[in-house]
Write an enzyme that holds these catalytic residues in place. Structure first.
Site, short mmCIF file in Angstrom:
data_model
loop_
_atom_site.label_atom_id
_atom_site.label_comp_id
_atom_site.label_asym_id
_atom_site.label_seq_id
_atom_site.Cartn_x
_atom_site.Cartn_y
_atom_site.Cartn_z
N LYS A 1 0.83 -1.20 0.00
CA LYS A 1 0.00 0.00 0.00
C LYS A 1 0.87 1.26 0.00
O LYS A 1 0.71 2.16 -0.83
CB LYS A 1 -0.92 0.01 1.23
N ASP B 1 -5.97 0.30 -0.02
CA ASP B 1 -6.03 0.28 1.44
C ASP B 1 -7.39 -0.33 1.84
O ASP B 1 -8.08 -0.89 1.00
CB ASP B 1 -5.85 1.69 2.02
#
Ligand code: SF4
Length: 225
Positions: free
Chosen positions: A129, A148
């Site tokens: 991420k 996310d």
């Protein structure tokens, strides 16, 4: 069956307009304000994990007021980093990771944030991420999608993917989202996830894309607020 590409495009076009009334997520705001300073975007992204945006932003400001480069931040004690970033979630772990990242950046990368996924993943606390967001916001990559919890949840609710983890979602999104939208997916869905398609009580009745959303896994009642 996943959503057809035309519907995905229509949703992304609608969101591009709809998010204009909301504030940018903290890390995007920091990237804009700090002219895409790679180190500060990296640190802000590390701080943002499982933390409210306002808390991330305030903690980043306190930390950057004290130190803005791997060299200056690397000289702070772990205690001082903890004090500056508190109350972000897991502030003790994050302070240790930030210190270790500063050390590795200096020792191995001459103080420069690397620009490849493989090298970014060597940094302590950096997962896909964070690496994807740094590549998109700083290095202007058009080949990455940053996933996310908001992107993972909403992609599943929209029926774009049927996945159990953010990593699975990332790989599935590369297969279904038209390529030109890849760098925008995070900004659009994170903003929507913070403001409208919240984890609990999504605001479906006032959602700009409700007509296009099958609401997969969303309980019957949704908040109007
Ligand atoms: S309609 Fe509901 S579930 Fe679908 S995106 Fe909007 S808020 Fe989320």
């Amino acid at each position: 069956m996943t959503a057809p590409p035309d519907r995905i495009k229509q949703i992304l076009r609608t969101l591009r307009l709809a998010i204009r009334r909301y504030e940018e997520p903290a890390v995007e705001k920091i990237a804009d304000e700090r002219t895409e300073d790679a180190f500060q975007v990296l640190v802000a992204t590390l701080l943002s994990a499982r933390t409210q945006d306002a808390t991330t932003y305030a903690a980043s400001e306190r930390l950057f007021a004290r130190a803005r480069t791997p060299r200056t931040m690397g000289k702070l004690s772990v205690r001082e980093v903890e004090r500056l970033i508190y109350p972000v979630s897991f502030y003790r772990n994050k302070a240790r990771n930030i210190k270790a990242t500063c050390r590795l950046l200096i020792d191995r990368f001459r103080g420069v944030v690397p620009s490849t996924m493989e090298e970014l993943l060597m940094l302590p606390g950096v997962g896909r991420k964070t690496a994807n967001l740094v590549l998109i916001l700083v290095h202007r990559s058009r080949k990455n999608i940053c996933v996310d919890t908001h992107v993972h949840r909403i992609s599943n609710r929209l029926g774009w993917v049927k996945t159990r983890t953010p990593d699975e979602t990332e790989q599935a999104l590369y297969r279904v989202v038209p390529r030109r939208w890849w760098p925008s997916v995070n900004l659009f869905l994170v903003t929507w996830g913070q403001q409208v398609c919240r984890p609990v009580h999504p605001r479906c009745p006032v959602c700009a894309i409700s007509r296009l959303c099958p609401r997969v896994g969303v309980p019957g009642r949704s908040a109007r607020r």
